[in-house]
Scaffold this active site. Structure first.
Site, short mmCIF file in Angstrom:
data_model
loop_
_atom_site.label_atom_id
_atom_site.label_comp_id
_atom_site.label_asym_id
_atom_site.label_seq_id
_atom_site.Cartn_x
_atom_site.Cartn_y
_atom_site.Cartn_z
N LYS A 192 0.82 -1.21 0.00
CA LYS A 192 0.00 0.00 0.00
C LYS A 192 0.85 1.27 0.00
O LYS A 192 1.83 1.36 0.71
CB LYS A 192 -0.90 -0.01 1.24
CG LYS A 192 -1.97 1.04 1.24
CD LYS A 192 -3.23 0.52 1.90
CE LYS A 192 -4.36 1.51 1.82
NZ LYS A 192 -4.77 1.89 0.50
N GLY A 235 6.21 0.68 6.00
CA GLY A 235 7.13 -0.24 5.32
C GLY A 235 7.27 0.06 3.84
O GLY A 235 8.37 0.03 3.29
N CYS A 236 6.15 0.36 3.21
CA CYS A 236 6.18 0.65 1.77
C CYS A 236 6.91 1.96 1.48
O CYS A 236 7.62 2.07 0.48
CB CYS A 236 4.76 0.68 1.22
SG CYS A 236 3.91 -0.91 1.40
N THR A 237 6.75 2.92 2.37
CA THR A 237 7.46 4.20 2.21
C THR A 237 8.96 3.99 2.41
O THR A 237 9.77 4.50 1.63
CB THR A 237 6.90 5.25 3.19
OG1 THR A 237 5.51 5.44 2.90
CG2 THR A 237 7.64 6.57 3.06
N ALA A 267 10.30 2.26 -0.78
CA ALA A 267 10.34 3.17 -1.93
C ALA A 267 11.43 4.23 -1.76
O ALA A 267 12.16 4.54 -2.71
CB ALA A 267 8.97 3.84 -2.12
#
Length: 154
Positions: free
Chosen positions: A40, A45-47, A50
């Protein structure tokens, strides 16, 4: 565990990125690709993942690696994510879940004791011929680039 095995042909896909561009895996033939699936936009975690790829993007490019991110979020959500964190690579919107299912990374997940369906964070390293060189089933979100370099031996 990803359904796509190392040494197999990476399934081709076509999707729309955060800028409305059509992106296909075949567009990257002749390049090494870091194809990462994440759950998401704009979550911790995704930030971290990325931003780690963003912060090391020039090093990745110097080593001949291209980066593509995919999640089931919308083009609009990807655009906000890209803008907020100045992400320099395509983020493909897979709202119909065709690509995540094709790669076997959509399935049952447990978070805080609750089970739900979602994208299982997985990174595929794809060689110049379009074959899966390595599958990183447990990407280290804060050290994704280091994992990628180690896997490629660069």
């Amino acid at each position: 565990m990803a359904a796509i095995k190392e040494g197999s042909k990476a399934p081709d896909f076509t999707g729309t990125d955060q800028n409305g561009n059509t992106v296909s895996l075949k567009d990257f033939k002749g390049s090494k690709v870091v194809l990462y699936f994440y759950p998401k936009d704009d979550t911790p975690g995704c930030t971290a993942q990325a931003c780690n790829l963003r912060d090391n993007y020039s090093h990745l490019l110097k080593k001949g690696l291209k980066v593509i991110g995919i999640s089931t979020d919308s083009v609009k959500s990807h655009k906000k994510f890209e803008t907020k964190y100045e992400l320099p690579f395509p983020l493909i919107a897979d709202e119909d879940k065709q690509i995540v299912e094709q790669y076997g990374v959509y399935g049952e997940k447990t978070f805080m004791g609750k089970t739900h369906m979602g994208t299982i964070r997985t990174t595929f390293l794809i060689d110049e011929e379009g074959n899966v060189f390595k599958v990183l089933d447990k990407p280290d979100t804060k050290n994704q680039t280091e994992q990628v370099f180690e896997a490629w031996g660069i």
